[in-house]
Design an enzyme around this catalytic site. Sequence first.
Site, PDB file in Angstrom:
ATOM      1  N   GLU A  47      26.501  64.955  11.813  1.00 36.76           N
ATOM      2  CA  GLU A  47      25.946  63.871  12.602  1.00 36.76           C
ATOM      3  C   GLU A  47      27.071  63.408  13.531  1.00 36.76           C
ATOM      4  O   GLU A  47      28.169  63.120  13.058  1.00 36.76           O
ATOM      5  CB  GLU A  47      25.518  62.736  11.656  1.00 36.76           C
ATOM      6  CG  GLU A  47      24.739  61.672  12.358  1.00 36.76           C
ATOM      7  CD  GLU A  47      24.347  60.521  11.430  1.00 36.76           C
ATOM      8  OE1 GLU A  47      24.494  60.657  10.202  1.00 36.76           O
ATOM      9  OE2 GLU A  47      23.924  59.487  11.970  1.00 36.76           O
ATOM     10  N   ARG A 272      30.947  67.755  -2.979  1.00 33.06           N
ATOM     11  CA  ARG A 272      31.754  67.406  -1.822  1.00 33.06           C
ATOM     12  C   ARG A 272      33.216  67.337  -2.219  1.00 33.06           C
ATOM     13  O   ARG A 272      33.562  67.154  -3.381  1.00 33.06           O
ATOM     14  CB  ARG A 272      31.275  66.122  -1.161  1.00 33.06           C
ATOM     15  CG  ARG A 272      31.286  64.893  -2.013  1.00 33.06           C
ATOM     16  CD  ARG A 272      30.496  63.763  -1.359  1.00 33.06           C
ATOM     17  NE  ARG A 272      31.140  63.255  -0.168  1.00 33.06           N
ATOM     18  CZ  ARG A 272      30.528  63.133   1.011  1.00 33.06           C
ATOM     19  NH1 ARG A 272      29.277  63.507   1.150  1.00 33.06           N
ATOM     20  NH2 ARG A 272      31.170  62.637   2.040  1.00 33.06           N
ATOM     21  N   LYS A 282      33.104  58.943   7.048  1.00 35.91           N
ATOM     22  CA  LYS A 282      33.225  58.511   8.439  1.00 35.91           C
ATOM     23  C   LYS A 282      33.084  56.998   8.566  1.00 35.91           C
ATOM     24  O   LYS A 282      33.754  56.378   9.372  1.00 35.91           O
ATOM     25  CB  LYS A 282      32.168  59.222   9.292  1.00 35.91           C
ATOM     26  CG  LYS A 282      32.543  60.654   9.605  1.00 35.91           C
ATOM     27  CD  LYS A 282      31.487  61.342  10.437  1.00 35.91           C
ATOM     28  CE  LYS A 282      30.313  61.749   9.583  1.00 35.91           C
ATOM     29  NZ  LYS A 282      29.347  62.587  10.300  1.00 35.91           N
TER      30      LYS A 282
HETATM   31  P1  ATP Z   1      30.447  61.102   5.763  1.00 34.53           P
HETATM   32  O1  ATP Z   1      30.043  60.587   4.424  1.00 34.53           O
HETATM   33  O2  ATP Z   1      31.898  61.324   5.911  1.00 34.53           O
HETATM   34  O3  ATP Z   1      29.868  60.336   6.893  1.00 34.53           O
HETATM   35  P2  ATP Z   1      28.366  62.947   6.087  1.00 34.53           P
HETATM   36  O4  ATP Z   1      27.900  63.811   4.987  1.00 34.53           O
HETATM   37  O5  ATP Z   1      27.532  61.779   6.427  1.00 34.53           O
HETATM   38  O6  ATP Z   1      29.858  62.555   5.804  1.00 34.53           O
HETATM   39  P3  ATP Z   1      27.674  64.736   8.164  1.00 34.53           P
HETATM   40  O7  ATP Z   1      28.108  64.730   9.573  1.00 34.53           O
HETATM   41  O8  ATP Z   1      26.272  64.407   7.881  1.00 34.53           O
HETATM   42  O9  ATP Z   1      28.643  63.743   7.390  1.00 34.53           O
HETATM   43  O10 ATP Z   1      28.106  66.076   7.448  1.00 34.53           O
HETATM   44  C1  ATP Z   1      28.031  67.356   7.997  1.00 34.53           C
HETATM   45  C2  ATP Z   1      28.135  68.344   6.885  1.00 34.53           C
HETATM   46  O11 ATP Z   1      29.397  68.230   6.233  1.00 34.53           O
HETATM   47  C3  ATP Z   1      27.073  68.103   5.836  1.00 34.53           C
HETATM   48  O12 ATP Z   1      26.529  69.329   5.449  1.00 34.53           O
HETATM   49  C4  ATP Z   1      27.829  67.451   4.713  1.00 34.53           C
HETATM   50  O13 ATP Z   1      27.234  67.728   3.490  1.00 34.53           O
HETATM   51  C5  ATP Z   1      29.216  68.078   4.846  1.00 34.53           C
HETATM   52  N1  ATP Z   1      30.233  67.195   4.293  1.00 34.53           N
HETATM   53  C6  ATP Z   1      30.465  65.914   4.609  1.00 34.53           C
HETATM   54  N2  ATP Z   1      31.439  65.396   3.853  1.00 34.53           N
HETATM   55  C7  ATP Z   1      31.857  66.383   3.024  1.00 34.53           C
HETATM   56  C8  ATP Z   1      32.840  66.489   1.990  1.00 34.53           C
HETATM   57  N3  ATP Z   1      33.606  65.448   1.644  1.00 34.53           N
HETATM   58  N4  ATP Z   1      32.971  67.671   1.344  1.00 34.53           N
HETATM   59  C9  ATP Z   1      32.211  68.721   1.692  1.00 34.53           C
HETATM   60  N5  ATP Z   1      31.264  68.695   2.650  1.00 34.53           N
HETATM   61  C10 ATP Z   1      31.074  67.542   3.314  1.00 34.53           C
HETATM   62 MG    MG Z   2      25.596  61.848   7.137  1.00 37.32          MG
END
Ligand code: ATP
Ligand code: MG
Length: 570
Positions: A47, A272, A282
């Site tokens: 995102e 994760r 983020k």
């Molecule tokens: P955040 O919690 O940091 O905002 P998010 O999951 O909301 O992370 P996205 O931009 O939606 O962020 O994530 C893009 C991809 O990266 C998704 O497939 C998500 O599952 C993966 N991802 C995000 N954080 C991690 C992590 N700590 N370890 C492994 N994969 C991750």
């Molecule tokens: Mg997200």
Amino acid sequence: MAADKTIAPATDPGAEAAAPRHFIRQIIDQHLADGTWDHVATRFPPEPNGYLHIGHAKSICLNFGLAREYGGICNLRFDDTNPTKEEVEYVESIREDVQWMGFQWTNNFFASDYFEQLYGFAARLIEMGKAYVDEQTAEQIRENRGTLTRPGTPSPWRDRPAAESLDLFARMRAGEFPDGHCVLRARIDMAHPNVVLRDPTLYRIRHAHHHRTGSAWCIYPMYDFAHCLSDAIEGITHSICTLEFENNRALYDWVLDTLGFDPRPRQYEFARLNITGTVLSKRRLIQLVQEGHVRGWDDPRMPTISGFRRRGYTPEAIRDFCERIGVAKADSTVDFALLEHCLREDLNTRAPRVMGVLNPLKVVIENYPEGQVETFDMAYHPEDPAMGSRTVPFSRELWIEREDFMEDPPKKFFRLAPGAEVRLRYAYYVTCTGVVKNEAGEITELRCTYDPQTKGGWSQDGRKVKGTLHWVSAAHAVPAEVRLYDRLFSTDNPMDVPEGGDFKDNLNPESLTVVRALLEPGLADAAPGLRCQFERMGYFCADPDSAPGAPVFNRTATLRDTWAKIAQKG
Ligand code: ATP
Ligand code: MG
């Protein structure tokens, strides 16, 4: 944090060589063997609401890595369904980071590319009696969803005729209603034990500017609806996401099965990445940036990919790290020391060795002729002659590291002290003959003599010295700003705060120390991004703030692991 949950640095240098068959590889192997699929198509779906962090690196390596390994495709797809939080700056930074990590997408798509198609799929669900426009307030919807122990209460609008919902849905799109006036919901099961399936919201009204579609839309699809359909539209085979979406898999399946996609992508969840001593979210990282706790998303203390890049990390080290931590179903926290270990292993082989004095103390070599300058040819790498060499000037006045001298040294101190003899790297043996102090009693200068018979740093009479010091000729030294970093948070788990506390209470006030260093002259015009080892002091990387003649360096890492020791104290 329990020690047994921490993955320690692997000591086997070949540990990353053989790719372990983690469970997702096993699933793909099975699918290719039994004919479920004859190819692999994955996607990385960020995102664009912030910069990528090291957790995303794990997902990048997994998705792009699998495509590479199986000769398949991997798309970069921006999940841009939430217009209020997304920005073009983030889109660009994400593209840059993915490429810097060493991966290239097959296609770069946006979920917003599919808004028209998604609208059509939603309309089809309504026609099938599988979705309806609900006019309850957001609060009523929440109330009526029930709990884990109490079933939900059906909305009074749940059984309204499809034609009525279809008309209202069109009017939602046309902008006839204000935000929150109504939503489109799937019609599944208000008593389902998985709360996600209790008539989840598919579309909401949001009169907001979208970074790509502008004001074309005032209704936006929810993640659970847009994500599975984007996967299906792109022909993704294996849709890999993190564990928190496990409960949403049922909805993923429901949407695609109800709409009749066959074959269709399937979702697989992995744990994760969490790392000691930092936060990977983020939402939290954006606070650090916006409240000025760091200098920006790419501040070298940040666990962002751009932060690591600016600090001097290599993509190879990060990829190696992601391979070593593996892919599993159980949550764990990885010791930051493992990432540093991967970094040191990589930089040890590739970083040219140079000399820089971080905390300078003047040395005058009394028996060295005034005005004379000699140059020494110094190899950039002790084990890699292919890296070549440079010449370094030597003269009567030098800088050495203040910590390399002790007036009253303990027994095992092998560096400089009154009467002691040490080697100046590649140059000569010197012996300390005097100490000059200021009125405050602080040492301002050392007096030494050198032995001309030890040129190159080796004695002809077989006399040995235990200490070897790095140095810089005072007349030739290049002043540089050097930024030394310590951990950003002073605790292993910054999220562990007493009630009413905030993770930012755990910020380490001493995470950045700026020093005026003196470097060998060849570093005067160091190009931003140049990585090197300052002998004995660590790995460093020239910062983009550098100007010709005025380099700025970030310390990427010390030569040995001080982190574990600090972590124990902290
Ligand atoms: P955040 O919690 O940091 O905002 P998010 O999951 O909301 O992370 P996205 O931009 O939606 O962020 O994530 C893009 C991809 O990266 C998704 O497939 C998500 O599952 C993966 N991802 C995000 N954080 C991690 C992590 N700590 N370890 C492994 N994969 C991750
Ligand atoms: Mg997200």
